[in-house]
Design a protein around this motif. Structure first.
Motif, mmCIF file in Angstrom:
data_model
loop_
_atom_site.group_PDB
_atom_site.id
_atom_site.type_symbol
_atom_site.label_atom_id
_atom_site.label_comp_id
_atom_site.label_asym_id
_atom_site.label_seq_id
_atom_site.Cartn_x
_atom_site.Cartn_y
_atom_site.Cartn_z
ATOM 1 N N MET A 130 0.820 -1.208 0.000
ATOM 2 C CA MET A 130 0.000 0.000 0.000
ATOM 3 C C MET A 130 0.853 1.258 0.000
ATOM 4 S SD MET A 130 -3.052 -0.887 -0.437
ATOM 5 C CE MET A 130 -3.607 0.817 -0.363
ATOM 6 N N GLU A 131 2.054 1.182 0.576
ATOM 7 C CA GLU A 131 2.950 2.333 0.529
ATOM 8 C C GLU A 131 3.317 2.635 -0.923
ATOM 9 O OE1 GLU A 131 7.320 3.358 2.350
ATOM 10 O OE2 GLU A 131 5.765 2.658 3.728
ATOM 11 N N GLY A 132 3.489 1.576 -1.716
ATOM 12 C CA GLY A 132 3.757 1.770 -3.130
ATOM 13 C C GLY A 132 2.568 2.380 -3.851
ATOM 14 N N VAL A 133 1.358 2.003 -3.442
ATOM 15 C CA VAL A 133 0.149 2.579 -4.033
ATOM 16 C C VAL A 133 0.041 4.061 -3.686
ATOM 17 C CG1 VAL A 133 -2.379 2.523 -4.026
ATOM 18 C CG2 VAL A 133 -1.077 0.369 -4.016
ATOM 19 N N PHE A 134 0.327 4.409 -2.424
ATOM 20 C CA PHE A 134 0.212 5.801 -1.987
ATOM 21 C C PHE A 134 1.144 6.719 -2.778
ATOM 22 C CE2 PHE A 134 -0.806 3.996 2.468
ATOM 23 C CZ PHE A 134 -2.132 3.819 2.110
ATOM 24 N N LEU A 135 2.263 6.193 -3.259
ATOM 25 C CA LEU A 135 3.220 7.013 -3.998
ATOM 26 C C LEU A 135 2.614 7.568 -5.284
ATOM 27 C CD1 LEU A 135 6.510 4.904 -3.766
ATOM 28 C CD2 LEU A 135 6.124 7.155 -2.750
ATOM 29 N N ASP A 136 1.751 6.777 -5.902
ATOM 30 C CA ASP A 136 1.235 7.121 -7.229
ATOM 31 C C ASP A 136 -0.278 6.896 -7.302
ATOM 32 O OD1 ASP A 136 4.020 7.358 -8.145
ATOM 33 O OD2 ASP A 136 4.028 5.177 -8.070
ATOM 34 N N GLU A 137 -1.018 7.459 -6.356
ATOM 35 C CA GLU A 137 -2.454 7.195 -6.280
ATOM 36 C C GLU A 137 -3.194 7.553 -7.571
ATOM 37 O OE1 GLU A 137 -4.692 7.803 -2.523
ATOM 38 O OE2 GLU A 137 -2.836 8.756 -1.830
ATOM 39 N N ALA A 138 -2.816 8.654 -8.185
ATOM 40 C CA ALA A 138 -3.512 9.077 -9.408
ATOM 41 C C ALA A 138 -3.374 8.028 -10.501
ATOM 42 C CB ALA A 138 -2.961 10.419 -9.889
ATOM 43 N N ALA A 139 -2.192 7.438 -10.613
ATOM 44 C CA ALA A 139 -1.961 6.423 -11.635
ATOM 45 C C ALA A 139 -2.678 5.121 -11.295
ATOM 46 C CB ALA A 139 -0.461 6.165 -11.785
ATOM 47 N N TRP A 140 -2.711 4.763 -10.016
ATOM 48 C CA TRP A 140 -3.336 3.509 -9.611
ATOM 49 C C TRP A 140 -4.847 3.536 -9.835
ATOM 50 C CZ3 TRP A 140 -1.685 -1.226 -7.699
ATOM 51 C CH2 TRP A 140 -0.304 -1.383 -7.547
ATOM 52 N N PHE A 141 -5.462 4.657 -9.542
ATOM 53 C CA PHE A 141 -6.911 4.716 -9.632
ATOM 54 C C PHE A 141 -7.365 5.268 -10.981
ATOM 55 C CE2 PHE A 141 -5.948 4.557 -5.109
ATOM 56 C CZ PHE A 141 -6.760 3.516 -4.729
ATOM 57 N N GLY A 142 -6.832 6.370 -11.398
ATOM 58 C CA GLY A 142 -7.075 6.875 -12.738
ATOM 59 C C GLY A 142 -8.526 6.799 -13.168
ATOM 60 N N ALA A 143 -8.726 6.302 -14.399
ATOM 61 C CA ALA A 143 -10.064 6.264 -14.976
ATOM 62 C C ALA A 143 -10.863 5.046 -14.520
ATOM 63 C CB ALA A 143 -9.964 6.273 -16.504
ATOM 64 N N GLN A 144 -10.218 4.125 -13.814
ATOM 65 C CA GLN A 144 -10.912 2.902 -13.383
ATOM 66 C C GLN A 144 -10.873 2.790 -11.860
ATOM 67 O OE1 GLN A 144 -10.533 -0.485 -16.255
ATOM 68 N NE2 GLN A 144 -8.614 0.527 -16.779
ATOM 69 N N GLU A 145 -11.227 3.885 -11.225
ATOM 70 C CA GLU A 145 -11.109 3.998 -9.775
ATOM 71 C C GLU A 145 -11.894 2.916 -9.032
ATOM 72 O OE1 GLU A 145 -11.865 7.276 -6.198
ATOM 73 O OE2 GLU A 145 -12.177 7.826 -8.303
#
Length: 231
Positions: A130-145
């Motif tokens: 999850m720390e890796g996810v927090f680094l790039d939240e916009a990319a992880w969620f993007g258009a398919q949140e």
């Protein structure tokens, strides 16, 4: 012998046992900061970075793991440690590219012992992920949140990072049977997330959409057990 189709994801170790053990011992030693990630957290973080479409350079990745520069015993130890971390990331990307899943180097089972299991390797790994996810939240969620959030829910539940803000989620993750069930999904979910990050967003055609309603700091050094499944 059971036949396995080519489409069946296979668990693949991200690092050889001897390199994994050496990495575990170093990250569990006094040569690294108390705030550094242990092996499980580092493995989770690097797995997440292998999935993310945002690249992070070598120095940044190492800083995320170590917090402060470790007290390496020698240049050889430094080189071997950093190379092992780089190999783990590279191998994770290759595993996903081949349509396989990472072999998680720890026991996925939660025991109903009544004891605090904050240091369980699964929790430390999920917190690192999850720390890796927090680094790039916009990319992880993007258009398919919505889809991304659904796939990430087991990681969030088991990480313990959301216990204070979501007691219901915390209670779910503290049930040994449910925690074990969720832990068993993690490896396959990493491949689902990898594919989601790279799959083109398909716009539904009018015919296809007709009649459909739209839907509305990780753990530091854990001392619980070694990295292998050799119990």
């Amino acid at each position: 012998m059971n036949d396995i189709t080519a489409d069946t994801p296979q668990p693949v170790p991200l690092l050889e046992d001897d390199r994994l053990d050496a990495l575990f011992e170093f990250l569990d030693s006094e040569r690294v900061s108390e705030e550094a990630l242990d092996l499980f957290g580092a493995h989770g973080l690097l797995t997440a970075l292998a999935i993310s479409t945002v690249s992070h350079d070598r120095d940044e990745r190492h800083a995320l793991i170590f917090d402060t520069t470790p007290d390496f015993e020698s240049n050889q130890q430094r080189q071997e440690t950093l190379d092992a971390l780089d190999a783990l990331l590279t191998n994770a990307v290759e595993v996903f590219e081949n349509g396989n899943i990472p072999d998680l180097p720890f026991d996925l089972e939660f025991e109903d012992s009544g004891e605090d299991d904050e240091e369980h390797p699964v929790r430390l790994w999920c917190a690192g992920f999850m720390e890796g996810v927090f680094l790039d939240e916009a990319a992880w969620f993007g258009a398919q949140e919505e889809t991304a959030a659904e796939l990430l829910l087991p990681f969030m539940t088991l990480s313990g990072l959301f216990d204070e803000e979501d007691p219901e989620l915390a209670a779910l993750g503290q049930q040994p049977t449910e925690a074990t069930r969720l832990a068993g999904q993690l490896a396959e979910l990493t491949l689902d997330l990898y594919l989601l990050q790279r799959a083109p967003v398909e716009k539904p055609t009018p015919a296809a959409s007709k009649g459909k309603n739209p839907k509305g700091k990780s753990g530091s050094k854990g001392k619980s057990r070694g990295p292998g499944k050799r119990h």
